[in-house]
Design a protein around this motif. Structure first.
Motif, PDB file in Angstrom:
ATOM      1  N   THR A 294      13.601   5.490  39.348  1.00 27.55           N
ATOM      2  CA  THR A 294      14.062   4.556  40.376  1.00 27.55           C
ATOM      3  C   THR A 294      12.888   3.730  40.904  1.00 27.55           C
ATOM      4  O   THR A 294      13.066   2.567  41.271  1.00 27.55           O
TER       5      THR A 294
ATOM      6  N   TYR B 160      22.136   3.562  40.019  1.00 26.40           N
ATOM      7  CA  TYR B 160      21.130   3.473  38.959  1.00 26.40           C
ATOM      8  C   TYR B 160      21.554   4.254  37.711  1.00 26.40           C
ATOM      9  O   TYR B 160      21.531   3.693  36.601  1.00 26.40           O
TER      10      TYR B 160
ATOM     11  N   ILE C 149      19.205   1.214  45.117  1.00 25.76           N
ATOM     12  CA  ILE C 149      18.648   2.129  44.114  1.00 25.76           C
ATOM     13  C   ILE C 149      17.679   3.117  44.752  1.00 25.76           C
ATOM     14  O   ILE C 149      17.666   4.295  44.414  1.00 25.76           O
ATOM     15  N   ARG C 150      16.862   2.602  45.676  1.00 25.18           N
ATOM     16  CA  ARG C 150      15.894   3.469  46.359  1.00 25.18           C
ATOM     17  C   ARG C 150      15.726   2.966  47.796  1.00 25.18           C
ATOM     18  O   ARG C 150      15.077   1.942  48.027  1.00 25.18           O
TER      19      ARG C 150
ATOM     20  N   SER D 268      18.182  10.411  36.644  1.00 19.72           N
ATOM     21  CA  SER D 268      18.736   9.240  35.950  1.00 19.72           C
ATOM     22  C   SER D 268      19.481   9.669  34.682  1.00 19.72           C
ATOM     23  O   SER D 268      20.701   9.748  34.678  1.00 19.72           O
TER      24      SER D 268
END
Length: 527
Positions: free
Chosen positions: A174, A98, A212-213, A71
């Motif tokens: 995340t 993200y 995002i995941r 990130s």
């Protein structure tokens, strides 16, 4: 006759007066109720925001490398054009959606000339804390709509008490964002008795979580199937909601990734290919199939565990879809060799619904149970947030002081050159010093079929002195600073003394050293 008529008129007037009085009373009560609800809503909002901001500032420890390397490190490189990208970004299995959130914050700070290292570290976590507070607020209103005021109160109490939520929700992981979006989506999901159902809103939030995941789909698969089975207009749900929202999310996600990868990159497909079909995740450790049942889930839910089991027996019929989702998630993750506590974090709000039912039904014992729950969770939250595994963060503030020397080489015979002799990715990197200091760490990418593959970290730990002698055959090539755990010190003491390295800092890390990770972090400087 006239007497009778006058009496009737008088009677009607009295009835009209009474009716108006009743209406006035009902209107007043309605206004009072609305006013009380408004005051309660403001109090909840203020409390949740303050609670999560305090939460943010009282978490000063590290958890897993992804908190920084997947990130903040990426965001820093996106904006400031220097930093390190791990192998995942080279192989295209991580999405930029993200990190882009934090990159926008970094860009704003850069434009207004406020890009100090402290703000670069703190602001992303504050953003994460505010999002977690928003999820808390929605969870409060969800419990209010589903349960009686008493049960709702205890459910919200259980939710805020969770030590693992405290430990994770303000981190730039995340998994933290996935859990926040899952909690928000649950507010709009058509649970039995819910009055806030909105298919478009909850599906949009689920789509964001999957972007995002991708593993967010594991948690939501049973819930999506439940909604499909309950929906009367199934074809409309698919054609007007599932397909359009999913398609728009996929297109936007792909566009963002293609822009930053500078080529066509399908991150979700790459993620599945590497982690599921090629089992690359196994490189980072594997656990027995029962790990989540015997360790993972009990640790994540913590002291709530007895309440959860009791709540399941009481509210199984009412919230069976939530229980099915919890069991499904644990079972699916149990089938994968690589396991971590954070993977099942998104189902924690589901568990709190059962815990709240249990606590409310304890009657005379619930205050005692609530006190024990609060005390035990608070102890775990404060210890893990303030004490356990803090050395690898604290050391970066020491390294950051070298930036001034790096920017003015004339003040020193040689510019700072830092080597981290630790398990790979033990510390954050450029996002926590914000200057192009020369730094290096032991790399450990997984085996991806390369002929010349070398795990530098394993090679080093097999024979540290041999690795050091080969890597630095001349004194001129030696780094100026070494960062290492205390467990390595004795093994390389000959190298340290022979090359005139002196210990300049000793930083506490953990009371529970394990393997290559020691109880303290040492900084050695060459004189």
């Amino acid at each position: 006759m006239e007497n009778i008529r006058s009496r009737l008129k008088f009677g009607r007037k009295v009835e009209d007066v009474k009716l108006r009085k009743r209406k006035s009373q009902l209107y007043t009560k309605s206004n009072e109720s609305a006013l009380n609800d408004g005051v309660l809503g403001v109090r909840v909002v203020v409390f949740c925001v303050l609670f999560r901001l305090i939460n943010c500032f009282l978490v000063q420890t590290s958890f897993v490398p992804d908190e920084y390397w997947q990130s903040l490190e990426v965001s820093h490189r996106m904006v400031f054009n220097y930093g390190y990208q791990t192998w995942e970004w080279k192989e295209g299995i991580r999405g930029f959606s993200y990190p882009l959130l934090f990159a926008l914050i970094y860009k704003i700070l850069y434009f207004i000339n406020y890009d100090s290292v402290h703000l670069l570290i703190l602001l992303p976590r504050i953003i994460q804390a505010l999002l977690a507070a928003f999820a808390d607020i929605k969870f409060f209103y969800l419990t209010q709509s589903l349960q009686s005021p008493d049960v709702a109160k205890w459910t919200f109490f259980c939710h805020l008490c969770s030590w693992f939520s405290w430990f994770c929700c303000t981190r730039t992981l995340t998994n933290s964002m996935e859990a926040t979006l899952t909690c928000l989506a649950l507010f709009y999901f058509p649970l039995p008795g819910s009055k806030t159902h909105s298919s478009i809103k909850y599906l949009t939030l689920v789509a964001l979580a999957v972007i995002i995941r991708p593993t967010a789909l594991i948690v939501w698969f049973p819930l999506l199937m439940y909604h499909f089975c309950q929906e009367e207009e199934k074809l409309r749900l698919i054609t007007h909601n599932y397909i359009p929202i999913g398609a728009v999310a996929a297109v936007i996600s792909t566009m963002i990734d293609c822009i930053f990868y500078e080529k066509l990159t399908l991150v979700q497909i790459n993620f599945l290919k590497f982690n599921i079909f090629h089992s690359v995740a196994d490189f980072y450790g594997s656990h027995p199939w029962h790990w989540y049942l015997t360790q993972g889930f009990p640790v994540v839910i913590g002291p709530h565990f007895p309440l959860f089991l009791h709540g399941c027996s009481l509210a199984f019929k009412q919230y069976k879809i939530l229980l099915v989702s919890i069991i499904w998630t644990v079972v699916v993750y149990s089938l994968l060799p690589h396991k971590e506590f954070r993977f099942i974090y998104p189902v924690l709000p589901f568990c709190m619904v059962f815990c709240g039912v249990s606590l409310a039904n304890l009657k005379t014992w619930r205050r005692v149970a609530a006190f024990i729950l609060l005390a035990s969770n608070l102890s775990a939250a404060l210890y893990t947030g303030l004490v356990h595994q803090r050395g690898t963060l604290d050391v970066m503030s020491r390294i950051q002081t070298l930036c001034e020397a790096s920017s003015s080489p004339s003040s020193s015979p040689s510019p700072p050159d830092v080597l981290f002799l630790m398990p790979c990715h033990s510390t954050p990197f450029y996002s926590h010093i914000h200057c192009p200091l020369k730094m290096r760490f032991l790399e450990c990418p997984p085996y991806l079929g390369e002929e010349d593959y070398i795990d530098e970290a394993d090679t080093f730990y097999d024979d540290p002195l041999l690795w050091l002698s080969k890597s630095f055959p001349y004194k001129s090539s030696l780094p100026t600073h070494l960062v290492l755990f205390d467990v390595l010190e004795a093994e390389i003491s000959v190298f340290l003394s022979g090359n005139n390295f002196k210990k300049t800092a000793e930083i506490f890390h953990t009371h529970f050293p394990e393997g290559r990770v020691g109880g303290s972090v040492f900084i050695y400087e060459r004189h």
